[in-house]
Design an enzyme around this catalytic site. Structure first.
Site, PDB file in Angstrom:
ATOM      1  N   GLY A  39      -4.283 -22.053   7.120  1.00 29.53           N
ATOM      2  CA  GLY A  39      -3.876 -21.015   6.759  1.00 29.53           C
ATOM      3  C   GLY A  39      -2.531 -20.820   8.320  1.00 29.53           C
ATOM      4  CD  GLU A  40      -2.609 -23.890  13.075  1.00 32.77           C
ATOM      5  OE1 GLU A  40      -1.722 -24.956  13.212  1.00 32.77           O
ATOM      6  OE2 GLU A  40      -3.615 -24.040  13.855  1.00 32.77           O
TER       7      GLU A  40
ATOM      8  NE  ARG B 127       1.286   2.664   6.754  1.00 33.18           N
ATOM      9  CZ  ARG B 127       0.916   2.344   5.634  1.00 33.18           C
ATOM     10  NH1 ARG B 127       0.139   3.613   5.056  1.00 33.18           N
ATOM     11  NH2 ARG B 127       0.713   1.271   5.372  1.00 33.18           N
TER      12      ARG B 127
ATOM     13  CE  LYS C 286       0.915  14.777   4.161  1.00 31.52           C
ATOM     14  NZ  LYS C 286       1.146  13.760   3.393  1.00 31.52           N
TER      15      LYS C 286
ATOM     16  CG  ASP D 218       7.117  10.673   2.399  1.00 33.88           C
ATOM     17  OD1 ASP D 218       7.572  10.443   3.516  1.00 33.88           O
ATOM     18  OD2 ASP D 218       5.957  10.754   2.210  1.00 33.88           O
TER      19      ASP D 218
ATOM     20  CB  THR E 219      -3.358   4.635  -2.070  1.00 25.95           C
ATOM     21  OG1 THR E 219      -3.400   6.011  -1.231  1.00 25.95           O
ATOM     22  CG2 THR E 219      -4.307   3.675  -1.168  1.00 25.95           C
ATOM     23  CB  ALA E 220       0.327   6.722  -5.230  1.00 25.42           C
TER      24      ALA E 220
END
Length: 336
Positions: free
Chosen positions: A47-48, A105, A204, A230, A235-236
């Site tokens: 995976g490197e 985020r 909200k 937005d 995930t909506a």
């Protein structure tokens, strides 16, 4: 005029279609063939990540195009290793073009004993020798302050405004721009000003991340075509719930204009079954097969804006000029 011969583009594996589109648009703008630097970005069996640049980049103005989207860690490491390879190959300047800036985020400590991962990523990018960052619609504008190098943050709202004026040119008086939360009011207001539309807010309240306990519409949306604005959709769940609440409050239609289509997990299924007539996203994140097959998702291009921004950086001219409609319309002529 730049002291280097020409801008050179190199790309990782996160969004090859966007990188190729940027190169094509730069060729069109300059009247000179603009390709991507020949390189290989591969993985060893464990995976490197391994990077080898085939072209000579000594003294060149290099632009690495790489979104740090899913798989975020792999794409981030590709970006860091490409930057290190270019620095060790004596590139004059390295600019990271990050259409979607992952980890954005995590821009503050939301509770005790949590990291500020966006700052950590900024430190890593600067530490590899990157001298400038070009991105679009950072989740939080203050992330620009995490860097000790220049950061150009482009906005999708001018592109969305052009699309709305084209797609809904006969119904502009019926449009209401909606912010899905109080924190996104500035972003929604910017689009509302561009299309001369009123603004509403969906307030909200969350019990925990990913779940919304209650939603209240602030403003009269009766009979309006509501456009939720937005910076990203994951995930909506929140987006689809907001669309339902708007319809329950009398909206005639609900559409969404969202910059980054993360669209993980059940997102595409939720959007297909939602009351939203359309979700418009940009191509800052490469569309998956599920996204391409979702009938009410439409993708608008960012390559013209990124191509012009790269040329402006190379030439030492203003990037903020791209926020003006008069500047952007010719770049997108015939695309809407």
């Amino acid at each position: 005029m730049s002291l280097t011969k020409e801008p050179k583009l190199i790309t990782g594996n996160s969004n090859m279609p966007l990188s190729s589109a940027i190169a094509r648009r730069m060729s069109l703008h300059r009247g000179v063939s603009q390709g991507l630097v020949e390189a290989r970005v591969e993985r060893f069996n464990d995976g490197e990540i391994f990077v080898e640049v085939y072209d000579n980049v000594r003294g060149e103005d290099m632009f690495i195009i790489q979104s740090t989207s899913n798989p975020a860690n792999d794409n981030l490491m590709e970006l860091l290793i490409m930057a290190d390879a270019l620095r060790r190959s004596s590139a004059q300047r390295i600019t990271a073009v990050i259409p979607y800036f992952g980890y954005a985020r995590q821009d503050r400590r939301s509770k005790a004993r949590t990291p500020i991962s966006a700052k950590l990523v900024a430190n890593m990018l600067v530490g590899t020798g990157i001298e400038r960052v070009l991105t679009m619609d950072l989740h939080a504008a203050q992330i620009q302050g995490f860097f000790d190098i220049p950061v150009d943050n482009l906005y999708a709202s001018p592109i969305f405004a052009l699309d709305i004026k084209h797609q809904f040119k006969d119904n502009l008086d019926d449009i209401m721009v909606v912010s899905p939360d109080v924190g996104g009011v500035a972003r929604a207001r910017e689009l509302a000003k561009r299309i001369n539309a009123p603004l509403s807010i969906v307030d909200k309240r969350r019990e925990k991340a990913g779940e919304v306990a209650e939603m209240t519409v602030i403003g009269d949306v009766t009979g309006k075509k509501c456009f939720i604005v937005d910076d990203m959709v994951d995930t909506a769940g929140t987006l689809c719930k907001a669309a339902e609440v708007l319809m329950e409050n009398g909206a005639s239609e609900v559409h969404a204009y969202i910059t980054h289509g993360v669209l993980s997990g059940p997102a595409c299924e939720r959007i297909t079954n939602s009351v939203m007539k359309s979700l418009v996203i940009t191509d800052t994140i490469a569309a998956t097969e599920a996204v391409k097959k979702t009938p009410n998702i439409r993708v608008v291009p960012t390559a013209p804006m990124f191509a012009q921004a790269i040329l402006n950086i190379w030439n030492g001219t203003s990037v903020s000029s791209l926020f003006d409609t008069d500047m952007l319309e010719p770049i997108y002529e015939g695309m809407f």
